[in-house]
Design an enzyme around this catalytic site. Structure first.
Site, PDB file in Angstrom:
ATOM      1  N   ALA A 137       0.733  -0.937  -0.476  1.00 40.09           N
ATOM      2  CA  ALA A 137       0.124  -0.167  -0.212  1.00 40.09           C
ATOM      3  C   ALA A 137       1.098   1.170  -0.213  1.00 40.09           C
ATOM      4  O   ALA A 137       1.561   1.281   1.287  1.00 40.09           O
ATOM      5  CB  ALA A 137      -0.919  -0.125   1.238  1.00 40.09           C
ATOM      6  N   VAL A 167       4.220  -1.896   3.342  1.00 38.84           N
ATOM      7  CA  VAL A 167       3.729   0.016   3.353  1.00 38.84           C
ATOM      8  C   VAL A 167       4.427   0.721   2.560  1.00 38.84           C
ATOM      9  O   VAL A 167       6.416   0.450   3.262  1.00 38.84           O
ATOM     10  CB  VAL A 167       3.170   1.085   5.174  1.00 38.84           C
ATOM     11  CG1 VAL A 167       2.696   1.969   4.672  1.00 38.84           C
ATOM     12  CG2 VAL A 167       1.536  -0.112   5.601  1.00 38.84           C
ATOM     13  N   LYS A 168       4.527   1.523   1.667  1.00 37.80           N
ATOM     14  CA  LYS A 168       5.559   2.393   1.522  1.00 37.80           C
ATOM     15  C   LYS A 168       4.334   3.843   1.568  1.00 37.80           C
ATOM     16  O   LYS A 168       3.352   4.321   1.758  1.00 37.80           O
ATOM     17  CB  LYS A 168       5.673   2.734  -0.130  1.00 37.80           C
ATOM     18  CG  LYS A 168       6.370   3.327  -0.565  1.00 37.80           C
ATOM     19  CD  LYS A 168       6.127   2.987  -2.521  1.00 37.80           C
ATOM     20  CE  LYS A 168       7.412   5.028  -2.952  1.00 37.80           C
ATOM     21  NZ  LYS A 168       7.350   4.784  -3.790  1.00 37.80           N
ATOM     22  N   THR A 169       5.982   4.118   2.211  1.00 40.01           N
ATOM     23  CA  THR A 169       4.846   5.410   2.895  1.00 40.01           C
ATOM     24  C   THR A 169       6.779   7.065   2.513  1.00 40.01           C
ATOM     25  O   THR A 169       7.601   6.575   2.274  1.00 40.01           O
ATOM     26  CB  THR A 169       4.571   5.640   4.792  1.00 40.01           C
ATOM     27  OG1 THR A 169       3.875   7.028   4.896  1.00 40.01           O
ATOM     28  CG2 THR A 169       5.468   5.371   5.800  1.00 40.01           C
TER      29      THR A 169
END
Ligand code: 5RP
Length: 256
Positions: A137, A167-169
């Site tokens: 995500a 998760v990529k943030t």
């Protein structure tokens, strides 16, 4: 699922994803105009390649065995009115046909259209779970949203609770808090191009705070020497290099 994840996140628990999916909303992004000329020399140093199906089909040799993280959300452009109001742009069947090791889907937490993007993500997670394909995500941040640990924690934890496997943030001050409250591996985006030294420091700080690695694009392929830069980032991700050691690698490799 575990087998696919293990192809991306290596035995040391770390990963260097090379993000080159920008064309899906930015067209011929600086550095990627001649995609294969820029990206092919970088592939040997990346653990996974994040890109669109069109880039995969047109520019990447199918005999290359690098794990593919396929971008499956999109539908808006950088010049449109609703940047990142994304929906599904690739079917799960095509993702399987293209032998994706994972898929990437962006969500827009806090924006007017967050519901659409989140329901798109969960629908895709249901599809991907059926075939054992992990979902990354991408917690995209709108111009109006404050990029701080509170917001990034909220978006990352939501993504994990909704079923994302990674998760990529964005890296923010207090990133340890983001990592602590997120039960799945987190990788950071590089964001806009900044000086190499600063990008290496950011990657280092993220790893120190507990990130599993980076999913970096512009700060690698827009570097004055992309191969030297990816080698330097790799040293931070997998070899425990400090920002200074990594920058020395960058300088040394750039000479060649
Ligand atoms: C948008 C994305 C990008 O397309 C890309 O992967 C970002 O990489 P970078 O910021 O390192 O250039 O995920 O949300």
């Amino acid at each position: 699922m575990k087998n696919r994840l293990s192809r991306i996140i290596k035995k040391d628990g770390r990963t260097l994803m090379l993000a080159v999916d920008h064309g899906y909303f930015m067209g011929p992004t600086t550095g990627l105009e001649k995609f294969d000329e820029t990206v092919n020399p970088l592939i040997p140093y990346a653990d996974a390649l994040m890109l669109t199906r069109g880039a995969l089909r047109n520019y990447v040799d199918p005999s290359n065995d690098i794990p593919i993280i396929l971008r499956v959300s999109g539908g808006t452009s950088i010049i449109g009115k609703e940047l990142l109001h994304e929906g599904i742009i690739v079917s799960i069947e095509d993702a399987i046909r293209l032998n994706a090791s994972a898929i990437a889907f962006s969500i827009m937490v806090g924006a007017d259209f967050e519901r659409d993007t989140i329901l798109g993500l969960t629908q895709y997670i249901d599809d991907a779970e059926r075939y054992g394909i992990p979902v990354l995500a991408v917690t995209a941040v709108g111009r109006e949203m404050k990029r701080d640990a509170k917001y990034i924690s909220l978006a990352s934890r939501m993504a994990a609770e909704l079923g994302a496997h990674m998760v990529k943030t964005y890296y923010v001050e207090g990133f340890e808090k983001v990592v602590e409250s997120c039960p799945v591996p987190i990788v950071i985006a590089g964001g806009k191009k900044i000086p190499e030294q600063d990008a290496l420091k950011m990657a280092y700080d993220a790893i120190q705070a507990g990130a599993a690695g980076v999913d970096m694009g512009r700060n690698i392929f827009q570097s004055s020497n992309p191969v030297a830069m990816i080698k330097a980032v790799r040293a931070i991700v997998h070899e425990g290099a400090t920002p200074k050691e990594a920058f020395d690698i960058f300088k040394e490799e750039s000479k060649g």
